[in-house]
Motif scaffolding. Structure first.
Motif, PDB file in Angstrom:
ATOM      1  N   MET A  36      47.827 129.358  90.225  1.00 25.21           N
ATOM      2  CA  MET A  36      47.048 129.038  89.034  1.00 25.21           C
ATOM      3  C   MET A  36      46.199 130.249  88.701  1.00 25.21           C
ATOM      4  SD  MET A  36      44.138 126.455  90.372  1.00 25.21           S
ATOM      5  CE  MET A  36      42.951 126.966  91.590  1.00 25.21           C
ATOM      6  N   ALA A  37      45.686 130.238  87.478  1.00 19.15           N
ATOM      7  CA  ALA A  37      44.846 131.344  87.021  1.00 19.15           C
ATOM      8  C   ALA A  37      43.702 130.787  86.195  1.00 19.15           C
ATOM      9  CB  ALA A  37      45.673 132.317  86.184  1.00 19.15           C
ATOM     10  N   THR A  38      42.581 131.479  86.228  1.00 19.50           N
ATOM     11  CA  THR A  38      41.463 131.143  85.357  1.00 19.50           C
ATOM     12  C   THR A  38      41.829 131.650  83.963  1.00 19.50           C
ATOM     13  OG1 THR A  38      39.969 131.554  87.207  1.00 19.50           O
ATOM     14  CG2 THR A  38      38.975 131.381  85.002  1.00 19.50           C
ATOM     15  N   VAL A  39      41.830 130.741  82.975  1.00 23.86           N
ATOM     16  CA  VAL A  39      42.192 131.159  81.619  1.00 23.86           C
ATOM     17  C   VAL A  39      41.003 131.155  80.669  1.00 23.86           C
ATOM     18  CG1 VAL A  39      44.612 130.533  81.784  1.00 23.86           C
ATOM     19  CG2 VAL A  39      42.973 128.848  80.970  1.00 23.86           C
ATOM     20  N   ALA A  40      39.935 130.451  81.044  1.00 21.61           N
ATOM     21  CA  ALA A  40      38.777 130.423  80.146  1.00 21.61           C
ATOM     22  C   ALA A  40      37.504 130.119  80.918  1.00 21.61           C
ATOM     23  CB  ALA A  40      38.966 129.378  79.051  1.00 21.61           C
ATOM     24  N   VAL A  41      36.459 130.796  80.518  1.00 23.29           N
ATOM     25  CA  VAL A  41      35.107 130.418  80.897  1.00 23.29           C
ATOM     26  C   VAL A  41      34.537 129.831  79.614  1.00 23.29           C
ATOM     27  CG1 VAL A  41      32.866 131.206  81.709  1.00 23.29           C
ATOM     28  CG2 VAL A  41      34.960 132.239  82.622  1.00 23.29           C
ATOM     29  N   ASN A  42      34.542 128.515  79.533  1.00 26.92           N
ATOM     30  CA  ASN A  42      34.161 127.823  78.302  1.00 26.92           C
ATOM     31  C   ASN A  42      32.664 127.876  78.049  1.00 26.92           C
ATOM     32  OD1 ASN A  42      36.926 126.907  78.139  1.00 26.92           O
ATOM     33  ND2 ASN A  42      36.377 125.499  79.769  1.00 26.92           N
ATOM     34  N   GLU A  43      31.912 127.852  79.139  1.00 27.85           N
ATOM     35  CA  GLU A  43      30.445 127.866  79.037  1.00 27.85           C
ATOM     36  C   GLU A  43      29.898 128.381  80.353  1.00 27.85           C
ATOM     37  OE1 GLU A  43      27.234 124.757  77.438  1.00 27.85           O
ATOM     38  OE2 GLU A  43      28.338 124.019  79.177  1.00 27.85           O
ATOM     39  N   PHE A  44      28.844 129.173  80.268  1.00 22.92           N
ATOM     40  CA  PHE A  44      28.194 129.675  81.469  1.00 22.92           C
ATOM     41  C   PHE A  44      26.717 129.833  81.147  1.00 22.92           C
ATOM     42  CE2 PHE A  44      27.534 131.723  85.370  1.00 22.92           C
ATOM     43  CZ  PHE A  44      28.700 131.591  86.117  1.00 22.92           C
ATOM     44  N   ILE A  45      25.891 129.064  81.835  1.00 21.44           N
ATOM     45  CA  ILE A  45      24.455 129.083  81.552  1.00 21.44           C
ATOM     46  C   ILE A  45      23.698 129.465  82.824  1.00 21.44           C
ATOM     47  CG2 ILE A  45      22.455 127.731  80.828  1.00 21.44           C
ATOM     48  CD1 ILE A  45      24.473 125.883  79.346  1.00 21.44           C
ATOM     49  N   PHE A  46      22.941 130.546  82.730  1.00 24.67           N
ATOM     50  CA  PHE A  46      22.042 130.941  83.812  1.00 24.67           C
ATOM     51  C   PHE A  46      20.696 130.302  83.515  1.00 24.67           C
ATOM     52  CE2 PHE A  46      25.113 134.464  83.643  1.00 24.67           C
ATOM     53  CZ  PHE A  46      25.526 134.489  84.964  1.00 24.67           C
ATOM     54  N   LYS A  47      20.304 129.323  84.325  1.00 19.58           N
ATOM     55  CA  LYS A  47      19.073 128.580  84.081  1.00 19.58           C
ATOM     56  C   LYS A  47      17.873 129.203  84.792  1.00 19.58           C
ATOM     57  CE  LYS A  47      19.900 123.977  83.564  1.00 19.58           C
ATOM     58  NZ  LYS A  47      19.801 123.953  82.139  1.00 19.58           N
ATOM     59  N   GLN A  48      18.104 129.728  85.974  1.00 19.21           N
ATOM     60  CA  GLN A  48      17.050 130.333  86.790  1.00 19.21           C
ATOM     61  C   GLN A  48      17.663 131.521  87.526  1.00 19.21           C
ATOM     62  OE1 GLN A  48      13.769 129.249  87.314  1.00 19.21           O
ATOM     63  NE2 GLN A  48      14.085 127.741  85.691  1.00 19.21           N
ATOM     64  N   PRO A  49      16.860 132.510  87.882  1.00 19.30           N
ATOM     65  CA  PRO A  49      17.420 133.620  88.662  1.00 19.30           C
ATOM     66  C   PRO A  49      17.762 133.185  90.086  1.00 19.30           C
ATOM     67  CG  PRO A  49      15.053 133.898  88.372  1.00 19.30           C
ATOM     68  CD  PRO A  49      15.445 132.708  87.561  1.00 19.30           C
ATOM     69  N   VAL A  50      18.740 133.868  90.653  1.00 21.37           N
ATOM     70  CA  VAL A  50      19.071 133.706  92.071  1.00 21.37           C
ATOM     71  C   VAL A  50      18.440 134.890  92.780  1.00 21.37           C
ATOM     72  CG1 VAL A  50      20.921 133.636  93.783  1.00 21.37           C
ATOM     73  CG2 VAL A  50      21.233 132.519  91.557  1.00 21.37           C
ATOM     74  N   ARG A  51      17.719 134.597  93.843  1.00 19.02           N
ATOM     75  CA  ARG A  51      16.977 135.640  94.541  1.00 19.02           C
ATOM     76  C   ARG A  51      17.597 135.924  95.902  1.00 19.02           C
ATOM     77  NH1 ARG A  51      12.443 132.075  92.626  1.00 19.02           N
ATOM     78  NH2 ARG A  51      11.856 133.002  90.628  1.00 19.02           N
TER      79      ARG A  51
END
Length: 113
Positions: A36-51
């Motif tokens: 299988m393959a990733t064909v779409a990133v439909n939505e990507f939301i960064f809500k808070q930073p990762v530390r």
């Protein structure tokens, strides 16, 4: 790790995206029975930073199964290094994966009971 940080000392968003893609692919792999393959990133939301030092947990669920593709919602929670036991949602994403044959062409997903 520190090598994965930006100028502010937060983890690069691209590193988080790669981990989300890996985590998101686990569920469709159970349906696809092959490549299988990733064909779409439909939505990507960064809500808070990762530390640096955060412990991340990834939770995925199938939102749609099509003829050749599967869409997955992934939520990422961080347990902060300095506030253990406290979890905060840092990212959420929707990704679509497609079943592919040996030539890389889409192929049908077998129906499950």
């Amino acid at each position: 790790m520190p090598a994965d940080t930006n100028g502010n000392g937060d983890i690069f968003g691209g590193w988080v995206m790669a981990q989300v893609d890996l985590a998101g692919s686990v569920i469709p792999a159970r349906y696809v029975n092959g490549r299988m393959a990733t064909v779409a990133v439909n939505e990507f939301i960064f809500k808070q930073p990762v530390r640096v030092g955060d412990i991340l947990s990834f939770y995925g669920s199938v939102t749609r199964i099509g003829r050749t593709s599967i869409t997955v919602q992934v939520e990422v929670f961080a347990e902060r290094f300095r506030a253990q036991g406290r979890f905060v949602k840092v990212t959420e994403a929707s990704l679509t994966y497609v079943a592919i044959d040996d030539q890389g062409r889409p192929r049908p997903i077998e129906k499950r009971d």
